[in-house]
Design an enzyme around this catalytic site. Sequence first.
Site, PDB file in Angstrom:
ATOM      1  N   CYS A 274       0.680  -1.121  -0.187  1.00 49.48           N
ATOM      2  CA  CYS A 274       0.112   0.135   0.024  1.00 49.48           C
ATOM      3  C   CYS A 274       0.705   1.391   0.008  1.00 49.48           C
ATOM      4  O   CYS A 274       1.043   2.010  -0.986  1.00 49.48           O
ATOM      5  CB  CYS A 274      -0.628  -0.082   1.104  1.00 49.48           C
TER       6      CYS A 274
HETATM    7  N1  LIG Z   1      -2.912  -5.544   2.416  1.00 49.82           N
HETATM    8  C1  LIG Z   1      -3.300  -4.418   2.943  1.00 49.82           C
HETATM    9  O1  LIG Z   1      -2.864  -3.965   3.986  1.00 49.82           O
HETATM   10  C2  LIG Z   1      -4.063  -3.423   2.039  1.00 49.82           C
HETATM   11  C3  LIG Z   1      -4.597  -2.519   2.919  1.00 49.82           C
HETATM   12  C4  LIG Z   1      -5.581  -1.676   2.097  1.00 49.82           C
HETATM   13  C5  LIG Z   1      -5.842  -1.913   0.586  1.00 49.82           C
HETATM   14  N2  LIG Z   1      -5.107  -2.905  -0.024  1.00 49.82           N
HETATM   15  C6  LIG Z   1      -5.522  -2.793  -1.436  1.00 49.82           C
HETATM   16  O2  LIG Z   1      -6.341  -4.164  -1.521  1.00 49.82           O
HETATM   17  C7  LIG Z   1      -6.121  -4.713  -2.772  1.00 49.82           C
HETATM   18  C8  LIG Z   1      -6.028  -6.052  -2.621  1.00 49.82           C
HETATM   19  O3  LIG Z   1      -4.813  -6.391  -1.607  1.00 49.82           O
HETATM   20  P1  LIG Z   1      -4.503  -7.391  -0.809  1.00 49.82           P
HETATM   21  O4  LIG Z   1      -3.420  -7.257   0.057  1.00 49.82           O
HETATM   22  O5  LIG Z   1      -5.588  -8.244  -0.258  1.00 49.82           O
HETATM   23  O6  LIG Z   1      -3.708  -8.718  -2.230  1.00 49.82           O
HETATM   24  P2  LIG Z   1      -3.276  -9.981  -1.894  1.00 49.82           P
HETATM   25  O7  LIG Z   1      -2.292 -10.455  -2.892  1.00 49.82           O
HETATM   26  O8  LIG Z   1      -3.146 -10.421  -0.335  1.00 49.82           O
HETATM   27  O9  LIG Z   1      -4.690 -10.844  -2.181  1.00 49.82           O
HETATM   28  C9  LIG Z   1      -5.427 -10.574  -3.691  1.00 49.82           C
HETATM   29  C10 LIG Z   1      -6.085 -12.226  -3.936  1.00 49.82           C
HETATM   30  O10 LIG Z   1      -6.828 -12.050  -5.127  1.00 49.82           O
HETATM   31  C11 LIG Z   1      -6.306 -13.351  -5.798  1.00 49.82           C
HETATM   32  N3  LIG Z   1      -6.364 -12.781  -7.459  1.00 49.82           N
HETATM   33  C12 LIG Z   1      -5.621 -12.058  -8.178  1.00 49.82           C
HETATM   34  N4  LIG Z   1      -6.547 -11.868  -9.410  1.00 49.82           N
HETATM   35  C13 LIG Z   1      -7.683 -12.606  -8.913  1.00 49.82           C
HETATM   36  C14 LIG Z   1      -8.841 -12.570 -10.068  1.00 49.82           C
HETATM   37  N5  LIG Z   1      -8.685 -12.148 -11.234  1.00 49.82           N
HETATM   38  N6  LIG Z   1      -9.742 -13.257  -9.806  1.00 49.82           N
HETATM   39  C15 LIG Z   1      -9.986 -13.850  -8.294  1.00 49.82           C
HETATM   40  N7  LIG Z   1      -8.826 -13.888  -7.455  1.00 49.82           N
HETATM   41  C16 LIG Z   1      -7.772 -13.166  -7.984  1.00 49.82           C
HETATM   42  C17 LIG Z   1      -5.075 -13.735  -5.468  1.00 49.82           C
HETATM   43  O11 LIG Z   1      -4.992 -15.160  -5.600  1.00 49.82           O
HETATM   44  C18 LIG Z   1      -4.798 -13.288  -4.100  1.00 49.82           C
HETATM   45  O12 LIG Z   1      -5.267 -14.272  -3.096  1.00 49.82           O
HETATM   46  C19 LIG Z   1      -4.792  -3.909  -3.361  1.00 49.82           C
HETATM   47  O13 LIG Z   1      -5.339  -3.038  -4.287  1.00 49.82           O
HETATM   48  C20 LIG Z   1      -4.247  -3.149  -2.160  1.00 49.82           C
HETATM   49  O14 LIG Z   1      -3.581  -2.089  -2.551  1.00 49.82           O
HETATM   50  C21 LIG Z   1      -4.398  -3.643   0.811  1.00 49.82           C
END
Ligand SMILES: NC(=O)c1ccc[n+]([C@@H]2O[C@H](COP(=O)([O-])OP(=O)(O)OC[C@H]3O[C@@H](n4cnc5c(N)ncnc54)[C@H](O)[C@@H]3O)[C@@H](O)[C@H]2O)c1
Length: 448
Positions: A278
Amino acid sequence: MTNAFSLFSALKERIARRDARIATVGLGYVGLPLALTISEAGFPTTGIDLNEKRVAGINAGERTISYFADDRIAKAIAGARFRATSDFAVLGETDIILICVPTPLSPARAPDLTYVIRAAEGIAEWLRPGQLVVLESTVWPGATATVVKPILERKGLRAGEDFYLAFSPEREDPGNHKYDTKSIPKIVGADDARSRELIDMFYSRIVSRTVPVSSLATAEAVKLAENSFRTVNIALVNEMKVAMEAMGVDVWEVVRAAATKPFGYMPFYPGPGIGGDCIPVSPVYLSWRAKDVGSSLPIVDLAQSSNDHAPDLIAGRVAVELSKDGGKPVKGARILILGIAYKKDVEDTRESPALAILNRLEEMGAACDYHDPYFPVMPVTRDHPALAGRRSVELSEVTLAGYDAVLVTTDHTAVDYGLVARSSRLLLDTRNALDGRGVVAGRRYVKI
Ligand SMILES: NC(=O)c1ccc[n+]([C@@H]2O[C@H](COP(=O)([O-])OP(=O)(O)OC[C@H]3O[C@@H](n4cnc5c(N)ncnc54)[C@H](O)[C@@H]3O)[C@@H](O)[C@H]2O)c1
């Protein structure tokens, strides 16, 4: 009554009765807690993830995220209101679809919306009138309307008329025990009144407070503003650390004291650099979009560049402290990196500054090991794939005493810092994990 109005009313009724069927696309750090929170609020919820191993683990009730309560996932599965799948066909039977997929940077460090595009294409296949689609992933202002919406409209359905489209940024803070998905206010934005009403109505039943904003782009911008604020302040405090040290002042003590001011100040603490997906990523999205519209954000860019260089500065500082300690050169020195996660108490190494420091020290000729209770084995990482497979060293008086320097890069709670302080010849602390406590005569402890 028009068909569009009856679809809108039907979804409102389903939300009010809590029998609207929800799907989250992506079951990672954001999607899984969100899906569980929604199912715990009474909505039947399905999590979709392309990672079949993750899906199988979740359906088996495994604690996929370490800071969850032991039985949270198992309870949700047993309660039959939550399940995981890799099959997008389930979208045909859902009412609200939340997209929670990664939004990383490309190798050229530009926004990479590949996962969002792929998820939108998967949803478009199953999209039917009356559904609400919500993007939760961090994107640049304008992306939902110009990238996601056209994909969803490919088959002729119109956003705001036939289906509904909203943006609600995730504000999840993994490992934060004070605020969770439910207690963090949720920003909800849309470009049309019906979508805005539906997203607000839905999240009002899930979280403690919703904050409606006037458009998709505003909601997208809120997230980037929050993270860019952190980026700038982290760069500022790391800069102050160096300058204040030269003045003989401990920046940690300064920040602690300044934080007693009840207004106009918010504490940020120095560290080895920024990590996670992030804070290092959002400012790039914002700055990229600013250039795209003929504007610029030089302060954000400077902070970003300063944060990018933080691991190099720490590696250089390790070399300096080693040379003071009996004149040991960094080349050939044995160094233990304490913590490879990007922050305390999470099993996440994305963009971790600890790995950049380890890598840099090895380029300088040091021999590095690591210890991290969350990573018995070093995972494959995007930036440092060659480090994968290394094993975490057990902490003991004997192993610690064998290193020329021990560098605290992540202040995990589970580490016995008393043992580390007693046994390390030279202890370098980027997180103020010890704050001088437990350091014994004959050992050198330096906050860097
Ligand atoms: N991790 C954090 O602390 C956080 C906090 C706020 C916002 N975000 C935002 O949230 C979003 C997700 O982040 P995250 O940390 O959960 O990512 P992550 O990598 O932990 O998880 C994403 C998941 O999506 C799955 N995926 C990818 N493409 C896919 C598709 N087409 N169909 C179905 N599943 C799919 C992956 O296999 C993975 O399990 C990002 O935009 C990130 O910037 C993250």
